[in-house]
Design a protein around this motif. Structure first.
Motif, PDB file in Angstrom:
ATOM      1  N   GLY A   1       0.781  -1.231   0.000  1.00  0.00           N
ATOM      2  CA  GLY A   1       0.000   0.000   0.000  1.00  0.00           C
ATOM      3  C   GLY A   1       0.813   1.282   0.000  1.00  0.00           C
ATOM      4  O   GLY A   1       0.553   2.191  -0.803  1.00  0.00           O
ATOM      5  N   LEU A   2       1.784   1.412   0.900  1.00  0.00           N
ATOM      6  CA  LEU A   2       2.558   2.657   0.997  1.00  0.00           C
ATOM      7  C   LEU A   2       3.405   2.872  -0.259  1.00  0.00           C
ATOM      8  O   LEU A   2       3.410   3.982  -0.818  1.00  0.00           O
ATOM      9  CB  LEU A   2       3.420   2.654   2.269  1.00  0.00           C
ATOM     10  N   PRO A   3       4.132   1.859  -0.737  1.00  0.00           N
ATOM     11  CA  PRO A   3       4.894   2.045  -1.979  1.00  0.00           C
ATOM     12  C   PRO A   3       3.993   2.403  -3.167  1.00  0.00           C
ATOM     13  O   PRO A   3       4.332   3.259  -3.985  1.00  0.00           O
ATOM     14  CB  PRO A   3       5.567   0.686  -2.192  1.00  0.00           C
ATOM     15  N   LEU A   4       2.854   1.734  -3.267  1.00  0.00           N
ATOM     16  CA  LEU A   4       1.939   2.008  -4.377  1.00  0.00           C
ATOM     17  C   LEU A   4       1.528   3.478  -4.370  1.00  0.00           C
ATOM     18  O   LEU A   4       1.435   4.129  -5.420  1.00  0.00           O
ATOM     19  CB  LEU A   4       0.704   1.125  -4.225  1.00  0.00           C
ATOM     20  N   ALA A   5       1.293   4.010  -3.172  1.00  0.00           N
ATOM     21  CA  ALA A   5       0.902   5.416  -3.049  1.00  0.00           C
ATOM     22  C   ALA A   5       2.012   6.333  -3.564  1.00  0.00           C
ATOM     23  O   ALA A   5       1.743   7.346  -4.220  1.00  0.00           O
ATOM     24  CB  ALA A   5       0.581   5.735  -1.587  1.00  0.00           C
ATOM     25  N   ILE A   6       3.260   5.963  -3.295  1.00  0.00           N
ATOM     26  CA  ILE A   6       4.395   6.764  -3.789  1.00  0.00           C
ATOM     27  C   ILE A   6       4.365   6.839  -5.313  1.00  0.00           C
ATOM     28  O   ILE A   6       4.465   7.914  -5.901  1.00  0.00           O
ATOM     29  CB  ILE A   6       5.738   6.148  -3.316  1.00  0.00           C
ATOM     30  N   GLY A   7       4.235   5.684  -5.931  1.00  0.00           N
ATOM     31  CA  GLY A   7       4.229   5.659  -7.395  1.00  0.00           C
ATOM     32  C   GLY A   7       3.074   6.449  -7.973  1.00  0.00           C
ATOM     33  O   GLY A   7       3.235   7.199  -8.950  1.00  0.00           O
ATOM     34  N   ALA A   8       1.900   6.300  -7.357  1.00  0.00           N
ATOM     35  CA  ALA A   8       0.721   7.036  -7.847  1.00  0.00           C
ATOM     36  C   ALA A   8       0.936   8.536  -7.720  1.00  0.00           C
ATOM     37  O   ALA A   8       0.608   9.307  -8.623  1.00  0.00           O
ATOM     38  CB  ALA A   8      -0.517   6.592  -7.066  1.00  0.00           C
ATOM     39  N   ALA A   9       1.513   8.961  -6.609  1.00  0.00           N
ATOM     40  CA  ALA A   9       1.712  10.395  -6.377  1.00  0.00           C
ATOM     41  C   ALA A   9       2.728  10.971  -7.356  1.00  0.00           C
ATOM     42  O   ALA A   9       2.602  12.130  -7.783  1.00  0.00           O
ATOM     43  CB  ALA A   9       2.169  10.632  -4.938  1.00  0.00           C
ATOM     44  N   ILE A  10       3.709  10.185  -7.718  1.00  0.00           N
ATOM     45  CA  ILE A  10       4.706  10.685  -8.676  1.00  0.00           C
ATOM     46  C   ILE A  10       4.124  10.705 -10.085  1.00  0.00           C
ATOM     47  O   ILE A  10       4.428  11.585 -10.883  1.00  0.00           O
ATOM     48  CB  ILE A  10       6.006   9.859  -8.550  1.00  0.00           C
ATOM     49  N   ALA A  11       3.247   9.742 -10.375  1.00  0.00           N
ATOM     50  CA  ALA A  11       2.601   9.731 -11.699  1.00  0.00           C
ATOM     51  C   ALA A  11       1.609  10.874 -11.837  1.00  0.00           C
ATOM     52  O   ALA A  11       1.389  11.372 -12.949  1.00  0.00           O
ATOM     53  CB  ALA A  11       1.900   8.386 -11.913  1.00  0.00           C
ATOM     54  N   ALA A  12       0.975  11.287 -10.761  1.00  0.00           N
ATOM     55  CA  ALA A  12      -0.083  12.307 -10.831  1.00  0.00           C
ATOM     56  C   ALA A  12       0.132  13.332  -9.720  1.00  0.00           C
ATOM     57  O   ALA A  12      -0.586  13.329  -8.719  1.00  0.00           O
ATOM     58  CB  ALA A  12      -1.454  11.639 -10.702  1.00  0.00           C
ATOM     59  N   PRO A  13       1.102  14.236  -9.907  1.00  0.00           N
ATOM     60  CA  PRO A  13       1.434  15.155  -8.812  1.00  0.00           C
ATOM     61  C   PRO A  13       0.310  16.120  -8.455  1.00  0.00           C
ATOM     62  O   PRO A  13       0.334  16.697  -7.361  1.00  0.00           O
ATOM     63  CB  PRO A  13       2.663  15.913  -9.351  1.00  0.00           C
ATOM     64  N   ASP A  14      -0.673  16.279  -9.317  1.00  0.00           N
ATOM     65  CA  ASP A  14      -1.763  17.222  -9.016  1.00  0.00           C
ATOM     66  C   ASP A  14      -2.956  16.549  -8.355  1.00  0.00           C
ATOM     67  O   ASP A  14      -3.967  17.200  -8.087  1.00  0.00           O
ATOM     68  CB  ASP A  14      -2.217  17.920 -10.305  1.00  0.00           C
ATOM     69  N   ARG A  15      -2.862  15.263  -8.109  1.00  0.00           N
ATOM     70  CA  ARG A  15      -3.989  14.553  -7.491  1.00  0.00           C
ATOM     71  C   ARG A  15      -3.629  14.179  -6.054  1.00  0.00           C
ATOM     72  O   ARG A  15      -2.484  13.861  -5.753  1.00  0.00           O
ATOM     73  CB  ARG A  15      -4.325  13.298  -8.314  1.00  0.00           C
ATOM     74  N   LYS A  16      -4.632  14.191  -5.203  1.00  0.00           N
ATOM     75  CA  LYS A  16      -4.423  13.790  -3.810  1.00  0.00           C
ATOM     76  C   LYS A  16      -4.392  12.264  -3.737  1.00  0.00           C
ATOM     77  O   LYS A  16      -5.260  11.585  -4.297  1.00  0.00           O
ATOM     78  CB  LYS A  16      -5.564  14.335  -2.961  1.00  0.00           C
ATOM     79  N   VAL A  17      -3.399  11.734  -3.064  1.00  0.00           N
ATOM     80  CA  VAL A  17      -3.327  10.286  -2.863  1.00  0.00           C
ATOM     81  C   VAL A  17      -3.636   9.987  -1.396  1.00  0.00           C
ATOM     82  O   VAL A  17      -3.079  10.611  -0.496  1.00  0.00           O
ATOM     83  CB  VAL A  17      -1.940   9.737  -3.239  1.00  0.00           C
TER      84      VAL A  17
END
Lengths: 515, 515
Positions: free
Chosen positions: A390-406
């Protein structure tokens, strides 16, 4: 230009922009090449499972691969669990694994290991580059392999002398093959099944869970009465707002079969037929009702969107389905925090475009239906069952979409496997709010112990499922890693902390005590 | 009696007393069987790398295997790095890895993976039990395989239905084969080489580093003038007090060759000929001087003690060597903490019988010679180079020897890989003092980046070696996991904190800021 430089330029020319790295000595030439590349972002992870999980999260949101940079077989080993999950998600991931110089391998130095052997079980494509000359071409092939629809795990092993040796020029990007479009006969069979006038389910997974594909599924459902059900652990489900409502197949096999009771036709799109996560004495493995017919409209590696569109058209369904009215938001209770309070608060405040990384385990299963009426968002789940995603996945998502809240919904037991992820959130100032659901136990295992028929567990068994004694302070751990943290024990405190976190940017952790 | 119960009783009858566990659903029957076993201690670890590293540390001190309990391929994957180290240490380890029920495997449920494939590269013995009937016999065979001298990694895969199915009776323990004793001709060749009147080294590793074997080595050294040199990363070296002094081969290849310059004969006992840890452009892989002859007295799996004793006797050396005068203790400096201060304080206060788990990386290499004159102790090192070994190893050592003080010398970068170990130290109230050497970087990689010829690294490369921004508070993290912690920045504060810790019992962490 050395091999490492030719490889890096090939990767960036092929569209790769991010490297989740945990390098060692054998990768120092690759580090130097990343340093000289103007187009490759390097994100340091303090444990390889963070890097591989982040690459998975990145791919699920960006729809293209990141690379991981890992240190020989042992470093790859640490990344295995989240590569397993990524492979089950059919995510696009390229692993670059350093190895000893080719001429050094036969001395069997202490860190020597069978890297290809470790890679095999979690990779769709494995290749060891023998020399600098071919490294760039191998890199292009690795990216193409990773991009094979919807995604694959490609592992490229780079000996140190291939990295430091003189190479020629970078290689041209290689386009992956287009996914097969389901044949007309399959569309026709599915149409016939759904028009038979018997209870039917359109069972959706993988690429059939984008908003675009779900609109086609809703057309089919409205034309035929078929229910829309998705796999238990989707890689990425677009939901919320007025998006089509999809039932989620329950986790436990008997509950799944209850949910599918009476169904006579299951049409699969982007998913295989459902099977039980685990076997239990006397319980079924296959989760298709005995008298149901199972038809594949689109297999997981086929173009599910094309298949669903063709089926909806064949049914002569209106081009736009009636839009669903959003599910109601659950009322926010008051008092001591529990899962109901947690779900209500999250549903109320989740901002439009949020990305939820759900590794809430027992709590996550309950939070899912409660958030159906939240603003439109993406929901990512633990596809392969290897906890610590879960925590690593959130990192990747946040880097892919810096304008979206994760929002990372994280159970305590599973969060501990990759707790080092918190530091990367802090260093990269990622916009991730971790809701750490602390029940001080492996709660799911208390249920599972009963289910496998182990009766009257004693204190030794119970101690193996228990995370109290001592209880873990996630607030202290998060702050130790540089992430601001707060602990909440009431719905009111959670409501304030979560609303505040949604209104601001940057990493933080809310330790939600849910007994 | 089900398969799990028959297996557990077989393991305990075979002398196994401790299980380092991180179980999941597929291991619940094994958990229930452990629960019912009166002789098996269960130690919960919150990450599998902690379990496998602890089993390694236990074996190094107890001289017999513990078992790990791991959850399918993903759980085993998380344990790979420390199994790699354990295999390089030739430690005795039995892994019990749960799998899906045999009849469930072909459904390819989400957690299904090629467990034997993942196990292979880090195991000397792998076996999947097909049914409950044979599980006990397979368990006895696994223990025997692990005990093959000096030790092996044995991985037994236990399908859930083999665990819950009806089995017969427990199996009888199986004795491992005795290690081969070196032939007389090898003893004679070694004798001739050492008596040739040319510079010679007795190169010692593995089982040649016990006090008993070192006494034989000292007899040989005193009779022939041969230097005693041990491998760079010994699994367990008994040193300190009046024990024979042994030089440690330097880590970097050129320094190792410098240390061996002029040597004409290398006699190997318990060790292979030394090779460089990594290859570097233009630097040698083999660390034996070009004009030196290399002879094997005892290979790593042979009886080195018998070989050394026979050689000493053949040399007609006195039965007792002259005892060495202990090396002088370095003076304790004052002021800001540095590695010199660290070494002096540890050397001064290390109690008799202490066990040191050294994963101090750059600092650890310096601390080793400074502690040569400390009271008699055991020094355990990172045998396989897969970082994240130190804290778990300390757990295993402390459980194997509850009456001895364990000191974990731990670098910050490597400590993060298995930071979850701190919780097990707290839960089990282990007598471990962790000296966390915090330099906020992967210090070794700053050196390595230069050594592979990567010139003028820029900020992106440097950022991949840097652990500041944000800096990590080990004190907060330790307390979050339940371990009392203190941060020190001067020699005086370390001296007090370390002396206090040596005088008391129980886990604690001293965060030593060493810029």
């Amino acid at each position: 230009m050395n091999g490492a430089e030719a490889l890096l330029e090939t990767l960036t020319e092929s569209g790769v922009e991010v490297c989740f790295a945990n390098p060692g000595t054998s990768e120092m030439q690759l580090v130097a090449a990343i340093d000289r590349s103007s187009s490759m972002r390097a994100v340091l992870c303090l444990f390889e499972g963070v890097a591989t999980g982040a690459a998975d999260g990145y791919a699920r949101i960006a729809g293209k691969p990141a690379v991981t940079l890992l240190h020989l077989g042992a470093g790859l080993g640490n990344g295995v669990a989240n590569l397993h999950n990524a492979r089950r998600a059919r995510s696009q991931v390229v692993n670059i694994v350093g190895d000893h110089a080719t001429y050094h391998l036969h001395y069997d130095a202490p860190l020597t290991s069978d890297i290809a052997g470790i890679a095999g079980p979690v990779s769709d494509w494995v290749h060891a580059s023998p020399s600098a000359e071919g490294l760039a071409v191998d890199g292009a092939a690795a990216v193409a392999a990773a991009r094979e629809f919807p995604g694959q795990i490609a592992t490229l092993i780079v000996p140190a002398d291939a990295a430091w040796g003189e190479a020629g020029v970078p290689a041209a990007p290689v386009a992956p093959p287009a996914p097969p479009v389901p044949e007309d006969s399959r569309v026709e069979s599915a149409r016939a099944a759904l028009m038979a006038g018997e209870p039917a389910v359109l069972f959706l997974g993988g690429p059939a869970l984008t908003e675009e594909a779900l609109i086609q599924a809703a057309r089919i459902s409205q034309a035929t009465g078929a229910r829309l059900v998705c796999e238990t652990f989707p890689a990425r489900l677009q939901r919320g707002g007025a998006r089509p409502l999809v039932e989620r197949l329950p986790y436990f096999g008997e509950a799944a079969l209850d949910a599918l009771q009476g169904v006579r036709h299951m049409v699969l799109a982007g998913a295989d037929a459902p099977v039980a996560f685990f076997a239990y004495p006397g319980k079924p493995s296959v989760l298709v009702p005995e008298d149901a017919e199972c038809l594949t409209l689109a297999a997981p590696r086929e173009d599910a969107l094309a298949g669903l569109t063709a089926l909806a058209d064949a049914l002569e369904a209106p081009k736009q389905p009636q839009s669903a009215s959003p599910a109601p938001l659950p009322p926010i209770p008051s008092g001591p925090l529990n899962v109901m309070g947690l779900g209500a608060v999250i549903a109320a405040h989740l901002p439009e475009g949020a990305i939820v990384s759900d590794e809430g385990a027992t709590a996550g299963i309950a939070l899912f239906p409660m958030t159906a009426g939240a603003k439109p968002h993406d929901w990512l789940t633990l596809t392969g069952g290897a906890i610590g995603q879960g925590l690593p996945l959130a990192i990747g998502a946040a880097i892919a979409a810096p304008d979206r809240k994760v929002v990372s919904l994280q159970a305590d037991g599973s969060g501990l496997y990759t707790v080092q992820a918190l530091w990367t959130m802090a260093r990269e100032e990622l916009d991730i709010v971790t809701v750490l659901i602390n029940n001080s136990s492996y709660a799911i295992l208390n249920i599972e112990l009963q289910r496998v028929g182990a009766q009257n567990p004693g204190p030794k068994a119970m101690s193996l499922l228990d995370l109290s004694n001592p209880s873990i302070s996630w607030t202290q751990i998060a702050e130790g890693f540089g992430v601001p943290a707060v602990k909440v024990e009431t719905v009111e405190d959670l409501d304030k902390a979560f609303a505040d976190a949604m209104a601001e940017k940057g990493p933080r952790l809310i330790e939600a005590i849910v007994p």
